[in-house]
Design a protein around this motif. Structure first.
Motif, PDB file in Angstrom:
ATOM      1  N   PHE A 156       0.853  -1.187   0.000  1.00  0.00           N
ATOM      2  CA  PHE A 156       0.000   0.000   0.000  1.00  0.00           C
ATOM      3  C   PHE A 156       0.892   1.241   0.000  1.00  0.00           C
ATOM      4  CE2 PHE A 156      -2.440  -3.459   1.719  1.00  0.00           C
ATOM      5  CZ  PHE A 156      -3.687  -3.309   1.137  1.00  0.00           C
ATOM      6  N   THR A 157       1.205   1.732  -1.170  1.00  0.00           N
ATOM      7  CA  THR A 157       2.115   2.879  -1.302  1.00  0.00           C
ATOM      8  C   THR A 157       1.416   4.213  -1.106  1.00  0.00           C
ATOM      9  OG1 THR A 157       1.755   2.863  -3.703  1.00  0.00           O
ATOM     10  CG2 THR A 157       3.623   1.595  -2.852  1.00  0.00           C
ATOM     11  N   SER A 158       0.092   4.222  -1.197  1.00  0.00           N
ATOM     12  CA  SER A 158      -0.675   5.456  -1.001  1.00  0.00           C
ATOM     13  C   SER A 158      -2.108   5.076  -0.648  1.00  0.00           C
ATOM     14  CB  SER A 158      -0.652   6.318  -2.269  1.00  0.00           C
ATOM     15  OG  SER A 158      -1.338   5.674  -3.326  1.00  0.00           O
ATOM     16  N   ALA A 159      -2.898   6.093  -0.318  1.00  0.00           N
ATOM     17  CA  ALA A 159      -4.306   5.842  -0.023  1.00  0.00           C
ATOM     18  C   ALA A 159      -5.039   5.325  -1.256  1.00  0.00           C
ATOM     19  CB  ALA A 159      -4.964   7.119   0.493  1.00  0.00           C
ATOM     20  N   PHE A 160      -4.568   5.717  -2.437  1.00  0.00           N
ATOM     21  CA  PHE A 160      -5.182   5.207  -3.662  1.00  0.00           C
ATOM     22  C   PHE A 160      -4.966   3.704  -3.801  1.00  0.00           C
ATOM     23  CE2 PHE A 160      -4.568   9.712  -4.799  1.00  0.00           C
ATOM     24  CZ  PHE A 160      -5.868  10.022  -5.178  1.00  0.00           C
ATOM     25  N   SER A 161      -3.836   3.204  -3.324  1.00  0.00           N
ATOM     26  CA  SER A 161      -3.608   1.760  -3.337  1.00  0.00           C
ATOM     27  C   SER A 161      -4.620   1.049  -2.454  1.00  0.00           C
ATOM     28  CB  SER A 161      -2.183   1.446  -2.869  1.00  0.00           C
ATOM     29  OG  SER A 161      -1.227   2.051  -3.697  1.00  0.00           O
ATOM     30  N   GLY A 162      -4.913   1.653  -1.292  1.00  0.00           N
ATOM     31  CA  GLY A 162      -5.931   1.082  -0.420  1.00  0.00           C
ATOM     32  C   GLY A 162      -7.308   1.111  -1.056  1.00  0.00           C
ATOM     33  N   MET A 163      -7.610   2.181  -1.776  1.00  0.00           N
ATOM     34  CA  MET A 163      -8.900   2.268  -2.465  1.00  0.00           C
ATOM     35  C   MET A 163      -8.986   1.247  -3.591  1.00  0.00           C
ATOM     36  SD  MET A 163      -9.126   6.437  -2.438  1.00  0.00           S
ATOM     37  CE  MET A 163     -10.620   6.557  -3.396  1.00  0.00           C
ATOM     38  N   TRP A 164      -7.850   1.028  -4.293  1.00  0.00           N
ATOM     39  CA  TRP A 164      -7.828   0.002  -5.340  1.00  0.00           C
ATOM     40  C   TRP A 164      -8.090  -1.381  -4.733  1.00  0.00           C
ATOM     41  CZ3 TRP A 164      -8.417  -1.626  -9.988  1.00  0.00           C
ATOM     42  CH2 TRP A 164      -7.835  -2.827 -10.412  1.00  0.00           C
ATOM     43  N   PHE A 165      -7.498  -1.652  -3.583  1.00  0.00           N
ATOM     44  CA  PHE A 165      -7.741  -2.917  -2.891  1.00  0.00           C
ATOM     45  C   PHE A 165      -9.221  -3.077  -2.555  1.00  0.00           C
ATOM     46  CE2 PHE A 165      -8.352  -4.988   1.236  1.00  0.00           C
ATOM     47  CZ  PHE A 165      -7.911  -6.273   0.953  1.00  0.00           C
ATOM     48  N   CYS A 166      -9.847  -1.982  -2.123  1.00  0.00           N
ATOM     49  CA  CYS A 166     -11.270  -2.031  -1.786  1.00  0.00           C
ATOM     50  C   CYS A 166     -12.131  -2.284  -3.026  1.00  0.00           C
ATOM     51  CB  CYS A 166     -11.690  -0.733  -1.098  1.00  0.00           C
ATOM     52  SG  CYS A 166     -10.986  -0.504   0.542  1.00  0.00           S
ATOM     53  N   VAL A 167     -11.765  -1.660  -4.139  1.00  0.00           N
ATOM     54  CA  VAL A 167     -12.520  -1.863  -5.377  1.00  0.00           C
ATOM     55  C   VAL A 167     -12.428  -3.316  -5.833  1.00  0.00           C
ATOM     56  CG1 VAL A 167     -12.612  -1.276  -7.831  1.00  0.00           C
ATOM     57  CG2 VAL A 167     -12.327   0.529  -6.136  1.00  0.00           C
ATOM     58  N   VAL A 168     -11.232  -3.885  -5.766  1.00  0.00           N
ATOM     59  CA  VAL A 168     -11.045  -5.291  -6.147  1.00  0.00           C
ATOM     60  C   VAL A 168     -11.828  -6.205  -5.207  1.00  0.00           C
ATOM     61  CG1 VAL A 168      -9.342  -7.136  -6.344  1.00  0.00           C
ATOM     62  CG2 VAL A 168      -8.814  -4.866  -7.205  1.00  0.00           C
ATOM     63  N   THR A 169     -11.876  -5.844  -3.928  1.00  0.00           N
ATOM     64  CA  THR A 169     -12.619  -6.637  -2.959  1.00  0.00           C
ATOM     65  C   THR A 169     -14.118  -6.544  -3.218  1.00  0.00           C
ATOM     66  OG1 THR A 169     -10.893  -6.232  -1.316  1.00  0.00           O
ATOM     67  CG2 THR A 169     -12.991  -7.058  -0.506  1.00  0.00           C
ATOM     68  N   ILE A 170     -14.590  -5.348  -3.574  1.00  0.00           N
ATOM     69  CA  ILE A 170     -16.009  -5.172  -3.885  1.00  0.00           C
ATOM     70  C   ILE A 170     -16.423  -6.075  -5.040  1.00  0.00           C
ATOM     71  CG2 ILE A 170     -17.661  -3.566  -4.939  1.00  0.00           C
ATOM     72  CD1 ILE A 170     -16.487  -1.364  -3.290  1.00  0.00           C
ATOM     73  N   GLY A 171     -15.592  -6.104  -6.068  1.00  0.00           N
ATOM     74  CA  GLY A 171     -15.924  -6.921  -7.236  1.00  0.00           C
ATOM     75  C   GLY A 171     -15.681  -8.396  -7.039  1.00  0.00           C
ATOM     76  N   THR A 172     -15.234  -8.796  -5.842  1.00  0.00           N
ATOM     77  CA  THR A 172     -14.907 -10.187  -5.523  1.00  0.00           C
ATOM     78  C   THR A 172     -13.956 -10.776  -6.565  1.00  0.00           C
ATOM     79  OG1 THR A 172     -16.827 -11.113  -6.694  1.00  0.00           O
ATOM     80  CG2 THR A 172     -17.135 -10.509  -4.379  1.00  0.00           C
ATOM     81  N   VAL A 173     -13.049  -9.934  -7.089  1.00  0.00           N
ATOM     82  CA  VAL A 173     -12.091 -10.374  -8.095  1.00  0.00           C
ATOM     83  C   VAL A 173     -10.890 -11.027  -7.421  1.00  0.00           C
ATOM     84  CG1 VAL A 173     -10.604  -9.658  -9.982  1.00  0.00           C
ATOM     85  CG2 VAL A 173     -12.827  -8.574  -9.679  1.00  0.00           C
ATOM     86  N   GLY A 174     -10.313 -10.328  -6.453  1.00  0.00           N
ATOM     87  CA  GLY A 174      -9.182 -10.871  -5.734  1.00  0.00           C
ATOM     88  C   GLY A 174      -7.958 -11.079  -6.595  1.00  0.00           C
ATOM     89  N   ALA A 189      -9.682  -5.953   6.392  1.00  0.00           N
ATOM     90  CA  ALA A 189     -10.016  -6.451   5.063  1.00  0.00           C
ATOM     91  C   ALA A 189     -11.121  -7.502   5.140  1.00  0.00           C
ATOM     92  CB  ALA A 189      -8.774  -7.032   4.396  1.00  0.00           C
ATOM     93  N   ALA A 190     -11.064  -8.369   6.163  1.00  0.00           N
ATOM     94  CA  ALA A 190     -12.100  -9.385   6.341  1.00  0.00           C
ATOM     95  C   ALA A 190     -13.445  -8.743   6.662  1.00  0.00           C
ATOM     96  CB  ALA A 190     -11.695 -10.361   7.448  1.00  0.00           C
ATOM     97  N   VAL A 191     -13.432  -7.735   7.535  1.00  0.00           N
ATOM     98  CA  VAL A 191     -14.670  -7.024   7.873  1.00  0.00           C
ATOM     99  C   VAL A 191     -15.260  -6.352   6.636  1.00  0.00           C
ATOM    100  CG1 VAL A 191     -15.632  -5.086   9.185  1.00  0.00           C
ATOM    101  CG2 VAL A 191     -14.039  -6.681  10.281  1.00  0.00           C
ATOM    102  N   TYR A 192     -14.390  -5.720   5.858  1.00  0.00           N
ATOM    103  CA  TYR A 192     -14.854  -5.036   4.647  1.00  0.00           C
ATOM    104  C   TYR A 192     -15.435  -6.029   3.644  1.00  0.00           C
ATOM    105  CZ  TYR A 192     -14.779  -2.021   0.549  1.00  0.00           C
ATOM    106  OH  TYR A 192     -15.127  -1.310  -0.569  1.00  0.00           O
ATOM    107  N   ALA A 193     -14.792  -7.191   3.498  1.00  0.00           N
ATOM    108  CA  ALA A 193     -15.288  -8.205   2.567  1.00  0.00           C
ATOM    109  C   ALA A 193     -16.644  -8.738   3.001  1.00  0.00           C
ATOM    110  CB  ALA A 193     -14.277  -9.352   2.460  1.00  0.00           C
ATOM    111  N   ILE A 194     -16.823  -8.971   4.313  1.00  0.00           N
ATOM    112  CA  ILE A 194     -18.101  -9.480   4.819  1.00  0.00           C
ATOM    113  C   ILE A 194     -19.205  -8.436   4.636  1.00  0.00           C
ATOM    114  CG2 ILE A 194     -19.333 -10.204   6.892  1.00  0.00           C
ATOM    115  CD1 ILE A 194     -16.693 -11.458   7.848  1.00  0.00           C
ATOM    116  N   LEU A 195     -18.885  -7.162   4.895  1.00  0.00           N
ATOM    117  CA  LEU A 195     -19.869  -6.102   4.694  1.00  0.00           C
ATOM    118  C   LEU A 195     -20.299  -6.018   3.235  1.00  0.00           C
ATOM    119  CD1 LEU A 195     -18.482  -3.219   6.951  1.00  0.00           C
ATOM    120  CD2 LEU A 195     -20.505  -4.631   7.351  1.00  0.00           C
TER     121      LEU A 195
END
Length: 215
Positions: A156-174, A189-195
């Protein structure tokens, strides 16, 4: 059928092994000329016989017909007078708009469009919930994964990297290109995925709500 052929040719022209074949390139060029002449004649005939020109230009599918043949003539003019046809190749992607015309021939697609139009408020709410989750959890995971000595994190080099991780998690792409390494980061990350799993169930109920509303 011509729409299908035009799309297939556009895809096949992206293969270098085929485009290097002169006979194939010539065949594609002839098919492109035929398809565009056909749609041009069709558009001219429709404009001439339409009871109202205003009614014709108010139709989305008619605009798709006109716009989809535009790249062909732009390329032709550029090649003939400007000697710069290559710059108009990207405009050929506009031909893909013809695929949208196929929706009007399918009753199922018309029903789906009707559902989507009636469920716009629910879809906006869903996108808003997803956006808020990305904007909130992305920076949180970044600061959790950020080393204590303020050095650059491995993933996670920046907050945008964290947002990219969240987007990938939302799409269940992984993709796995960015993953948390700390225990707290993994927990978040687990809490966010369950939500997001609970949020993903919302679109299933949208068509049912639309049927109940329009019934």
């Amino acid at each position: 059928m011509l729409t299908f052929h035009s799309t297939v040719i556009l895809v096949m022209e992206s293969v270098p092994e085929l485009t290097d074949n002169k006979s194939f390139s010539k065949a594609c060029e002839l098919i492109e000329i035929y398809v565009n002449i056909y749609f041009t004649v069709q558009a001219v005939v429709l404009i001439s016989v339409y009871p109202s020109k205003k009614l014709y230009f108010s139709s989305v599918t008619n605009w798709i017909d006109l716009i989809s043949i535009l790249p062909f003539y732009c390329k032709l003019i550029a090649k003939e007078y400007l000697n710069a046809a290559g710059g108009f190749r990207v405009l050929r992607l506009i031909r893909l708009l013809r695929i949208l015309k196929l929706f009007r021939h399918s009753p199922g697609s018309q029903t789906m469009i009707h559902f989507l139009i009636n469920s716009i408020p629910e879809i906006i709410l869903l996108l808003l919930m997803w956006s808020l989750g990305v904007l909130m959890f992305g920076p949180i995971i970044y600061f959790v994964e950020k080393p204590a000595d303020d050095s650059v994190a491995k993933n996670f080099t920046s907050a945008f990297s964290g947002m990219w991780f969240c987007v990938v998690t939302i799409g269940t792409v992984g993709y796995g290109d960015i993953v948390p390494s700390t225990d707290l980061g993994k927990f978040l990350a687990a809490v966010y995925a369950i939500l997001n799993l609970t949020i993903m169930t919302i679109p299933i109920s949208i068509p049912v709500l639309c049927v109940d509303t329009t019934a």
